[in-house]
Design a protein around this motif. Structure first.
Motif, PDB file in Angstrom:
ATOM      1  N   ALA A 134      39.803  44.794  50.223  1.00  0.00           N
ATOM      2  CA  ALA A 134      40.999  44.587  50.546  1.00  0.00           C
ATOM      3  C   ALA A 134      41.537  43.067  49.819  1.00  0.00           C
ATOM      4  O   ALA A 134      41.082  42.269  49.803  1.00  0.00           O
ATOM      5  CB  ALA A 134      41.185  44.139  51.951  1.00  0.00           C
ATOM      6  N   ILE A 135      42.852  43.322  49.700  1.00  0.00           N
ATOM      7  CA  ILE A 135      43.711  42.329  49.212  1.00  0.00           C
ATOM      8  C   ILE A 135      44.941  42.024  50.024  1.00  0.00           C
ATOM      9  O   ILE A 135      45.664  43.049  49.991  1.00  0.00           O
ATOM     10  CB  ILE A 135      44.110  42.599  47.478  1.00  0.00           C
ATOM     11  N   ALA A 136      45.038  40.965  50.610  1.00  0.00           N
ATOM     12  CA  ALA A 136      46.209  40.573  51.451  1.00  0.00           C
ATOM     13  C   ALA A 136      47.100  39.320  51.114  1.00  0.00           C
ATOM     14  O   ALA A 136      46.634  38.226  51.257  1.00  0.00           O
ATOM     15  CB  ALA A 136      45.730  40.636  53.105  1.00  0.00           C
ATOM     16  N   TYR A 137      48.293  39.540  50.343  1.00  0.00           N
ATOM     17  CA  TYR A 137      48.880  38.398  50.203  1.00  0.00           C
ATOM     18  C   TYR A 137      49.958  37.896  51.224  1.00  0.00           C
ATOM     19  O   TYR A 137      50.652  38.717  51.840  1.00  0.00           O
ATOM     20  CB  TYR A 137      49.714  38.812  48.950  1.00  0.00           C
ATOM     21  N   GLN A 142      51.594  31.279  51.127  1.00  0.00           N
ATOM     22  CA  GLN A 142      51.103  31.143  49.806  1.00  0.00           C
ATOM     23  C   GLN A 142      49.629  31.332  49.529  1.00  0.00           C
ATOM     24  O   GLN A 142      49.281  30.797  48.624  1.00  0.00           O
ATOM     25  CB  GLN A 142      51.784  30.264  48.917  1.00  0.00           C
ATOM     26  N   THR A 143      49.027  32.249  50.260  1.00  0.00           N
ATOM     27  CA  THR A 143      47.790  32.522  50.028  1.00  0.00           C
ATOM     28  C   THR A 143      47.260  34.032  49.984  1.00  0.00           C
ATOM     29  O   THR A 143      48.124  34.817  50.300  1.00  0.00           O
ATOM     30  CB  THR A 143      46.814  31.949  51.250  1.00  0.00           C
ATOM     31  N   VAL A 144      46.104  34.149  49.331  1.00  0.00           N
ATOM     32  CA  VAL A 144      45.816  35.572  49.274  1.00  0.00           C
ATOM     33  C   VAL A 144      44.258  35.682  49.989  1.00  0.00           C
ATOM     34  O   VAL A 144      43.308  34.964  49.529  1.00  0.00           O
ATOM     35  CB  VAL A 144      45.599  36.015  47.803  1.00  0.00           C
ATOM     36  N   GLU A 145      43.958  36.682  50.678  1.00  0.00           N
ATOM     37  CA  GLU A 145      42.569  37.059  51.147  1.00  0.00           C
ATOM     38  C   GLU A 145      42.028  37.995  50.173  1.00  0.00           C
ATOM     39  O   GLU A 145      42.727  39.306  50.024  1.00  0.00           O
ATOM     40  CB  GLU A 145      42.798  37.640  52.523  1.00  0.00           C
ATOM     41  N   LEU A 146      40.884  37.837  49.645  1.00  0.00           N
ATOM     42  CA  LEU A 146      40.301  38.642  48.774  1.00  0.00           C
ATOM     43  C   LEU A 146      39.062  39.103  49.437  1.00  0.00           C
ATOM     44  O   LEU A 146      37.857  38.369  49.535  1.00  0.00           O
ATOM     45  CB  LEU A 146      40.147  37.901  47.531  1.00  0.00           C
ATOM     46  N   GLY A 147      38.601  40.322  49.383  1.00  0.00           N
ATOM     47  CA  GLY A 147      37.337  40.949  49.622  1.00  0.00           C
ATOM     48  C   GLY A 147      36.086  40.609  48.619  1.00  0.00           C
ATOM     49  O   GLY A 147      36.524  40.654  47.494  1.00  0.00           O
ATOM     50  N   ILE A 252      26.162  35.597  53.938  1.00  0.00           N
ATOM     51  CA  ILE A 252      26.887  36.481  53.293  1.00  0.00           C
ATOM     52  C   ILE A 252      28.275  36.308  53.214  1.00  0.00           C
ATOM     53  O   ILE A 252      28.886  36.197  54.381  1.00  0.00           O
ATOM     54  CB  ILE A 252      26.407  38.009  53.574  1.00  0.00           C
ATOM     55  N   VAL A 253      28.935  35.875  52.156  1.00  0.00           N
ATOM     56  CA  VAL A 253      30.412  35.758  52.214  1.00  0.00           C
ATOM     57  C   VAL A 253      31.144  37.131  52.173  1.00  0.00           C
ATOM     58  O   VAL A 253      30.596  37.845  50.886  1.00  0.00           O
ATOM     59  CB  VAL A 253      30.911  34.679  50.931  1.00  0.00           C
ATOM     60  N   THR A 254      31.984  37.526  53.266  1.00  0.00           N
ATOM     61  CA  THR A 254      32.621  38.882  52.821  1.00  0.00           C
ATOM     62  C   THR A 254      34.148  38.453  52.559  1.00  0.00           C
ATOM     63  O   THR A 254      34.835  39.686  51.965  1.00  0.00           O
ATOM     64  CB  THR A 254      32.761  39.578  54.141  1.00  0.00           C
ATOM     65  N   LYS A 255      34.705  37.390  52.493  1.00  0.00           N
ATOM     66  CA  LYS A 255      36.131  37.097  52.194  1.00  0.00           C
ATOM     67  C   LYS A 255      36.369  35.794  51.676  1.00  0.00           C
ATOM     68  O   LYS A 255      35.914  34.834  52.423  1.00  0.00           O
ATOM     69  CB  LYS A 255      36.896  37.688  53.469  1.00  0.00           C
ATOM     70  N   PHE A 256      37.350  35.855  50.966  1.00  0.00           N
ATOM     71  CA  PHE A 256      37.827  34.386  50.557  1.00  0.00           C
ATOM     72  C   PHE A 256      39.400  34.464  50.520  1.00  0.00           C
ATOM     73  O   PHE A 256      39.950  35.474  50.275  1.00  0.00           O
ATOM     74  CB  PHE A 256      37.600  34.376  48.915  1.00  0.00           C
ATOM     75  N   THR A 257      39.835  33.149  51.278  1.00  0.00           N
ATOM     76  CA  THR A 257      41.009  32.864  51.140  1.00  0.00           C
ATOM     77  C   THR A 257      41.596  31.811  50.083  1.00  0.00           C
ATOM     78  O   THR A 257      41.012  30.803  50.057  1.00  0.00           O
ATOM     79  CB  THR A 257      41.630  32.578  52.520  1.00  0.00           C
ATOM     80  N   MET A 258      42.463  32.389  49.129  1.00  0.00           N
ATOM     81  CA  MET A 258      42.674  31.313  47.948  1.00  0.00           C
ATOM     82  C   MET A 258      44.103  31.265  48.082  1.00  0.00           C
ATOM     83  O   MET A 258      44.882  31.831  48.484  1.00  0.00           O
ATOM     84  CB  MET A 258      42.386  32.265  46.802  1.00  0.00           C
ATOM     85  N   LYS A 259      44.576  29.830  47.480  1.00  0.00           N
ATOM     86  CA  LYS A 259      45.973  29.592  47.153  1.00  0.00           C
ATOM     87  C   LYS A 259      46.526  30.590  46.088  1.00  0.00           C
ATOM     88  O   LYS A 259      45.917  31.233  45.211  1.00  0.00           O
ATOM     89  CB  LYS A 259      45.919  28.057  46.717  1.00  0.00           C
ATOM     90  N   ALA A 260      47.718  30.847  46.133  1.00  0.00           N
ATOM     91  CA  ALA A 260      48.518  31.563  45.217  1.00  0.00           C
ATOM     92  C   ALA A 260      49.455  30.950  44.755  1.00  0.00           C
ATOM     93  O   ALA A 260      50.185  29.928  45.279  1.00  0.00           O
ATOM     94  CB  ALA A 260      49.070  32.898  46.103  1.00  0.00           C
TER      95      ALA A 260
END
Length: 507
Positions: A134-137, A142-147, A252-260
């Motif tokens: 999943a990708i959620a902007y 101004q963040t993105v969640e990345l699987g 186990i890391v399942t998701k990262f939230t990153m700056k956009a």
């Protein structure tokens, strides 16, 4: 009592006949929700789950698991299989003792790009994160969640319509989780990829699903080691393990939230420089290392061995549609150089030539490190490329290159302390060594050549970049004085060392 004791030999034989890994696979299959699946040899999913970019490191796992939710990852972590993995031993006429007989090996795979044997492959239980896609902007934050199962190509394609981007990989097929320490064309502006992570969704070794942020102190520091293979967990184990931890340390890391960040078209491409103009290119690179100050600009210099010669590919990148006048003139004015740099999308550049084409089933990376690229050490890299190309080609080497990667002196200043780099005060410039070959009998020759060549190019005492380093380099060479702190964090969050069954660097 005598009736019970008389059954012990039969009980021992029956339990011993059970394959503990297969039993674990069956237990996992029963525990998972419909969002997840377990596969066995012969299934197309199993083949994909166990396949790696360098096929030589593939192993025939007993099963593969594709968890689809963090809760299912937790269920995997919490599965206990002692009844299928114990035997009963009579220690006295009135006492029975239960002893574990198996430790279940496992591996966690993002995109499978690491060529280090055993880092993301196993003969036990293979966990593939492919369903975490999943990708959620979020425009407001101004963040993105990345699987954790995504590749960077998928991320860039998804974000391009929004006019935003993240600090991510320079090779399209590399996994998000595999690079999350990572260097990027945007690192001069924003630091390492991990410097822009706002939160990790993490399944701890005890099965707890949690969000880890800067408020979490040591765990936040420890997670900023590098990649998903550093963030994996146990399937099942019934023994109290010793204190020797693994590079897989905290869950186990399942998701990262990153700056956009806003993303326009960029200007970039490769300058192909004839060998006769090597000195002119090295003068330009050395001057850039001294004078460069624009954080939107990036370069790297590839030394590629081909048919007895060293070819030179110079990457030029500017994070805007047009670079400032004269910025790259020292490069583009080199006589005979073929300049492919043009205005294009970020994704177009990533797809157009930054990906390594694997023409051999066997491959390895190694890292070297310097503070600055000078004409002297660039000549050493060229000499090493030629020497090892000549020496290894008769041993079935099909591809060999070294890439010198230049960054600004303040590149590490964009964030606070992390496991890598050991110190944020200097910027370490990595050299990426690579060799591919076909003969399995040459595996040790190639490994040892990379180890030697890396030493020849590394300035004394400089830390190696984790994402390139061979799997058996000393921890001190990567993490420096942070090693003891990492071991202490490991003991705190995994006191029984349930992470000891996965491959990778060991704390």
């Amino acid at each position: 009592m005598f009736a019970i004791l008389s059954l012990l030999p039969a009980l021992f034989c029956a339990v011993s006949a059970i394959d503990p890994v297969l039993s674990t696979c069956h237990s996992i299959a029963k525990a998972l929700s419909p969002a997840s699946s377990v596969y066995y040899p012969g299934s197309p999913h199993y083949i994909n789950d166990t396949s790696h970019w360098s096929s030589a490191i593939n192993q025939n796992s007993t099963c593969s698991v594709e968890p689809g939710t963090a809760d299912d990852v937790s269920r995997i972590v919490n599965i206990s299989t002692p009844r299928a993995q114990i035997h009963t031993v009579l220690t006295s006429a009135r006492q029975l003792r239960i002893i574990g007989t198996s430790r279940i090996p496992f591996a966690v795979k993002g995109a499978g790009h690491s060529p280090n044997p055993g880092f993301s492959a196993t003969k036990g239980v293979q966990i593939s994160m492919v369903r975490f896609s999943a990708i959620a902007y979020d425009n407001a934050s101004q963040t993105v969640e990345l699987g954790a199962g995504l590749t960077w190509e998928q991320v860039y394609e998804s974000l391009e319509p929004y006019g935003v981007n993240v600090v991510g990989g320079r090779v399209a097929t590399v996994g998000v989780a595999g690079l999350l320490l990572g260097l990027s064309y945007k690192s001069n502006q924003h630091g390492l990829a991990m410097d822009t992570v706002q939160a990790f969704e993490l399944v701890l070794p005890n099965g707890t699903v949690t969000s880890v942020t800067t408020d979490d102190g040591d765990l936040w520091f420890g997670l900023r080691v590098c990649k998903i293979r550093a963030l994996t967990c146990i399937i099942s184990d019934i023994r109290i393990l010793d204190s020797q931890g693994g590079f897989n340390n905290f869950g186990i890391v399942t998701k990262f939230t990153m700056k956009a960040f806003p993303q326009t078209d960029i200007w970039g491409g490769y300058l192909i420089v004839p060998a006769s103009e090597m000195d002119a290119l090295f003068d330009a690179v050395a001057k850039w290392n001294i004078e460069a100050s624009d954080p939107k600009a990036a370069i790297n210099t590839a030394f590629i061995y081909a048919e007895g010669e060293v070819m030179l590919y110079q990457l030029l990148f500017y994070d805007a549609p047009t670079p400032p006048d004269d910025l790259f003139d020292d490069f583009t004015s080199i006589p005979g150089a073929n300049n492919t740099a043009t205005t294009q999308s970020y994704l177009s550049l990533i797809n157009s030539g930054s990906s390594i084409s694997l023409n051999s089933p066997r491959a390895l990376f190694q890292a070297a490190s310097v503070r600055h690229f000078t004409k002297a050490n660039l000549n050493i890299i060229a000499a090493q490329t030629k020497y090892w190309g000549d020496k290894l080609t008769p041993q079935s080497a099909t591809s060999l290159f070294n890439v010198a990667e230049t960054f600004l002196p303040n590149m590490f200043s964009h964030s606070g302390p992390s496991a890598y780099p050991p110190s944020r005060s200097p910027t370490l410039l990595p050299i990426n060594l690579y060799v591919a070959w076909t003969d399995p009998g040459a595996d040790k020759i190639m490994h040892d050549a990379l180890a030697t060549s890396g030493k020849n190019m590394t300035e004394t005492g400089e830390a190696l970049y984790t994402n390139y380093a061979l799997g058996d380099v000393p921890l001190k060479a990567i993490y420096g004085d942070n090693v003891e702190r990492l071991r202490a964090i490991k003991r705190r969050y995994d006191p029984k060392n349930v992470m000891g069954l996965a491959g990778g660097y060991k704390f």
